[in-house]
Scaffold this motif. Structure first.
Motif, PDB file in Angstrom:
ATOM      1  N   PRO A 177      22.465  75.176  68.705  1.00  0.00           N
ATOM      2  CA  PRO A 177      23.296  74.141  68.082  1.00  0.00           C
ATOM      3  C   PRO A 177      23.009  72.767  68.684  1.00  0.00           C
ATOM      4  O   PRO A 177      23.151  72.569  69.894  1.00  0.00           O
ATOM      5  CB  PRO A 177      24.734  74.576  68.387  1.00  0.00           C
ATOM      6  CG  PRO A 177      24.639  76.023  68.724  1.00  0.00           C
ATOM      7  CD  PRO A 177      23.277  76.223  69.330  1.00  0.00           C
ATOM      8  N   ARG A 227      16.614  76.242  64.581  1.00  0.00           N
ATOM      9  CA  ARG A 227      17.553  76.992  63.726  1.00  0.00           C
ATOM     10  C   ARG A 227      18.756  77.520  64.514  1.00  0.00           C
ATOM     11  O   ARG A 227      19.866  77.549  64.004  1.00  0.00           O
ATOM     12  CB  ARG A 227      16.838  78.171  63.077  1.00  0.00           C
ATOM     13  CG  ARG A 227      15.856  77.789  62.009  1.00  0.00           C
ATOM     14  CD  ARG A 227      15.193  79.062  61.430  1.00  0.00           C
ATOM     15  NE  ARG A 227      14.163  78.741  60.473  1.00  0.00           N
ATOM     16  CZ  ARG A 227      14.382  78.533  59.185  1.00  0.00           C
ATOM     17  NH1 ARG A 227      15.595  78.614  58.701  1.00  0.00           N
ATOM     18  NH2 ARG A 227      13.386  78.247  58.373  1.00  0.00           N
ATOM     19  N   THR A 277      21.235  70.954  58.689  1.00  0.00           N
ATOM     20  CA  THR A 277      22.454  71.623  59.151  1.00  0.00           C
ATOM     21  C   THR A 277      22.551  71.663  60.675  1.00  0.00           C
ATOM     22  O   THR A 277      23.550  72.139  61.208  1.00  0.00           O
ATOM     23  CB  THR A 277      22.503  73.066  58.617  1.00  0.00           C
ATOM     24  OG1 THR A 277      21.302  73.743  59.034  1.00  0.00           O
ATOM     25  CG2 THR A 277      22.617  73.093  57.107  1.00  0.00           C
ATOM     26  N   ASN A 278      21.496  71.181  61.363  1.00  0.00           N
ATOM     27  CA  ASN A 278      21.477  71.271  62.824  1.00  0.00           C
ATOM     28  C   ASN A 278      20.747  70.078  63.435  1.00  0.00           C
ATOM     29  O   ASN A 278      19.811  70.241  64.213  1.00  0.00           O
ATOM     30  CB  ASN A 278      20.820  72.582  63.262  1.00  0.00           C
ATOM     31  CG  ASN A 278      21.083  72.882  64.722  1.00  0.00           C
ATOM     32  OD1 ASN A 278      22.106  72.507  65.287  1.00  0.00           O
ATOM     33  ND2 ASN A 278      20.148  73.573  65.349  1.00  0.00           N
TER      34      ASN A 278
END
Length: 167
Positions: free
Chosen positions: A45, A42, A151-152
């Motif tokens: 990055p 989470r 998202t990552n």
């Protein structure tokens, strides 16, 4: 790669060690605390990792999958780990030896996707708003299962924009 992930994880107060097998094409970072792998997925990055093709939270290694039914043990391993994933990727490491498994992975993807949808591990349709379910084969009959956050992660099959996407 092992030093990079160890350093970046430590900056987030996630501690563990990198397990590397020569010429395997992947690194396993084992966290000491439960839940820390998800925290890294989470908060770290993916784009900041220089050499990584993908970042996946994995569970136990599934070994000796029966040739007559590899789908059932994989679905069983993923139940309770991922709920309503938005996509499925059945992948291998980027090595010549692993690439020999790609044909098998392509054949497995469709029945596995169907079984995962039936088990409610995958949503009924693809969506980027849900985690990506990963099945990562390291040898015939031997794989890691896990997930990444859409998202990552790398949006590309095998983390490579030039890779062909299997059906």
């Amino acid at each position: 790669m092992p030093a990079e992930i160890t350093d970046k994880a430590g900056r987030r107060e996630v501690f563990g060690f990198a397990r590397v097998k020569d010429n395997s094409g992947y690194v396993i970072f084992e966290c000491y605390q439960e839940g820390d792998a998800d925290k890294l997925a989470r908060e770290l990055p993916f784009s900041s990792l220089v050499f990584a093709r993908q970042m996946i939270v994995v569970g136990e290694l599934l070994k000796d999958l029966p040739p007559e039914d590899r789908v059932t043990p994989i679905v069983g391993m993923l139940q309770g780990v991922v709920e309503k994933g938005g996509d499925l990727r059945v992948e291998v490491a980027d090595t010549n030896e692993s690439k020999e498994l790609m044909k098998f992975c392509r054949k497995l993807t469709v029945p596995l996707r169907s079984a995962l949808r039936e088990a409610k591990v995958l949503a009924a349709y693809e969506t980027t708003k849900r985690p990506v379910v990963h099945v990562f084969f390291i040898a015939p009959g031997c794989c890691y299962t896990g997930y990444s956050y859409s998202t990552n992660n790398s949006p590309f099959y095998m983390g490579d924009p030039a890779s062909e996407v299997p059906v």
